[in-house]
Write a protein that holds these residues in place. Structure first.
Motif, PDB file in Angstrom:
ATOM      1  N   UNK A  11       0.836  -1.203   0.000  1.00 50.81           N
ATOM      2  CA  UNK A  11       0.000   0.000   0.000  1.00 50.81           C
ATOM      3  C   UNK A  11       0.871   1.254   0.000  1.00 50.81           C
ATOM      4  N   UNK A  12       0.613   2.138  -0.927  1.00 49.37           N
ATOM      5  CA  UNK A  12       1.422   3.345  -1.082  1.00 49.37           C
ATOM      6  C   UNK A  12       0.961   4.462  -0.145  1.00 49.37           C
ATOM      7  N   UNK A  13       1.898   5.319   0.213  1.00 50.68           N
ATOM      8  CA  UNK A  13       1.555   6.553   0.916  1.00 50.68           C
ATOM      9  C   UNK A  13       1.034   7.563  -0.115  1.00 50.68           C
ATOM     10  N   UNK A  14       0.471   8.645   0.386  1.00 47.42           N
ATOM     11  CA  UNK A  14      -0.024   9.686  -0.510  1.00 47.42           C
ATOM     12  C   UNK A  14       1.122  10.263  -1.345  1.00 47.42           C
ATOM     13  N   UNK A  15       2.277  10.459  -0.712  1.00 51.98           N
ATOM     14  CA  UNK A  15       3.420  10.993  -1.447  1.00 51.98           C
ATOM     15  C   UNK A  15       3.850  10.042  -2.569  1.00 51.98           C
ATOM     16  N   UNK A  57      -6.823   0.424  12.978  1.00 52.74           N
ATOM     17  CA  UNK A  57      -6.986   0.179  11.544  1.00 52.74           C
ATOM     18  C   UNK A  57      -7.673   1.372  10.894  1.00 52.74           C
ATOM     19  N   UNK A  58      -6.994   1.950   9.915  1.00 50.38           N
ATOM     20  CA  UNK A  58      -7.472   3.151   9.250  1.00 50.38           C
ATOM     21  C   UNK A  58      -7.753   2.898   7.775  1.00 50.38           C
ATOM     22  N   UNK A  59      -8.782   3.564   7.277  1.00 46.88           N
ATOM     23  CA  UNK A  59      -9.019   3.609   5.843  1.00 46.88           C
ATOM     24  C   UNK A  59      -8.262   4.798   5.277  1.00 46.88           C
ATOM     25  N   UNK A  60      -7.465   4.540   4.264  1.00 46.41           N
ATOM     26  CA  UNK A  60      -6.737   5.608   3.589  1.00 46.41           C
ATOM     27  C   UNK A  60      -7.448   5.893   2.273  1.00 46.41           C
ATOM     28  N   UNK A  61      -7.815   7.136   2.057  1.00 45.60           N
ATOM     29  CA  UNK A  61      -8.539   7.517   0.842  1.00 45.60           C
ATOM     30  C   UNK A  61      -7.800   8.634   0.119  1.00 45.60           C
ATOM     31  N   UNK A  62      -7.639   8.453  -1.166  1.00 50.10           N
ATOM     32  CA  UNK A  62      -7.077   9.496  -2.028  1.00 50.10           C
ATOM     33  C   UNK A  62      -8.173   9.884  -3.020  1.00 50.10           C
ATOM     34  N   UNK A  63      -8.521  11.152  -3.017  1.00 45.73           N
ATOM     35  CA  UNK A  63      -9.602  11.658  -3.867  1.00 45.73           C
ATOM     36  C   UNK A  63      -9.019  12.665  -4.854  1.00 45.73           C
ATOM     37  N   UNK A  64      -9.223  12.411  -6.125  1.00 46.31           N
ATOM     38  CA  UNK A  64      -8.752  13.314  -7.160  1.00 46.31           C
ATOM     39  C   UNK A  64      -9.904  13.809  -8.020  1.00 46.31           C
ATOM     40  N   UNK A  65      -9.843  15.060  -8.445  1.00 48.43           N
ATOM     41  CA  UNK A  65     -10.911  15.644  -9.254  1.00 48.43           C
ATOM     42  C   UNK A  65     -10.334  16.559 -10.306  1.00 48.43           C
ATOM     43  N   UNK A  66     -10.843  16.430 -11.501  1.00 50.48           N
ATOM     44  CA  UNK A  66     -10.429  17.325 -12.585  1.00 50.48           C
ATOM     45  C   UNK A  66     -11.156  18.662 -12.407  1.00 50.48           C
ATOM     46  N   UNK A  67     -10.408  19.749 -12.490  1.00 52.86           N
ATOM     47  CA  UNK A  67     -11.005  21.065 -12.280  1.00 52.86           C
ATOM     48  C   UNK A  67     -11.071  21.795 -13.612  1.00 52.86           C
TER      49      UNK A  67
END
Length: 239
Positions: free
Chosen positions: A174-178, A222-232
């Motif tokens: 599992x990757x970090x945000x960075x 135990x944590x859920x990691x979420x990465x949210x991306x949006x086109x602007x």
């Protein structure tokens, strides 16, 4: 309360969910789709790095009328790609291809992982060995049909070991945000950013904005990691 329950109460249009996978689980998908009017699936194998016409956004450049004339089907709704406990399965090379496709052919992306690369998460995954042993009693009551499962759970505990091993490896992958943003930097041909740290951080890459969230889902660690991306569509200010 489901996503569409909330949207109906707010007077918004319902969201349709489209399942796809490189190895479709059709029996399970048919069952689940029969229980929801907002759930459908693509029965053929789908490569996330090269999605079919039905899974790309109408905002993607190209001759859409020609595609429709060729018999390809699309409902003209914008597309959000959802990777649920899936993105860690991709190595860096495939991950870059998937992100490149996602940024070119969709309007938003959400990457959800229920595990993380931490000592506490790794320890909890090994605890799944005993959890499988405990829950098998209720999930699969002893019968002639479930006897093999009981044998390989209690007598020769192969099944608990596979569950624990799978969770352990998932944590390590599992990757970090960075690290996720670094893959995007690779796709865009820019230098990797080593300064991205913390939760709730927002970064911009081209016409996309990405934010990282972390939510406790199982006490205490135990944590859920979420990465949210949006086109602007217009420039915004980001601290």
């Amino acid at each position: 309360l489901t996503v569409n329950d909330a949207r109906r109460r707010a007077g918004h249009k319902e969201v349709d969910f489209l399942l796809s996978d490189l190895y479709p689980s059709l029996d399970a998908w048919i069952l689940h789709a029969s229980r929801s009017e907002n759930l459908t699936f693509i029965p053929n194998s789908v490569n996330a790095a090269n999605p079919p016409f039905a899974a790309i956004s109408p905002t993607t450049p190209g001759d859409k009328e020609l595609a429709k004339e060729a018999g390809l089907v699309h409902d003209d709704a914008k597309v959000m790609r959802l990777f649920c406990l899936a993105f860690h399965h991709f190595d860096d090379e495939i991950g870059r291809k998937v992100l490149k496709s996602t940024m070119e052919t969709s309007d938003a992306v959400v990457v959800l992982e229920l595990q993380e690369r931490s000592l506490l998460s790794l320890a909890a995954m090994w605890g799944e060995f005993f959890l499988v042993m405990l829950m098998t009693i209720w999930w699969f009551p002893l019968s002639w049909e479930t006897l093999p499962r009981w044998l390989f759970t209690y007598w020769i505990p192969i099944i608990p070991f596979i569950h624990a091993h799978d969770g352990f490896v998932s944590c390590l992958r599992t990757r970090t945000f960075r690290e996720f943003i670094n893959l995007i930097d690779d796709v865009m041909g820019r230098s990797r950013d080593a300064e991205i740290q913390g939760v709730g951080v927002t970064v911009r890459r081209g016409d996309w904005v990405f934010t990282n969230y972390r939510v406790l889902h199982t006490w205490p660690c135990l944590y859920m990691d979420a990465i949210v991306g949006k086109k602007i569509e217009a420039p915004i200010a980001i601290a």
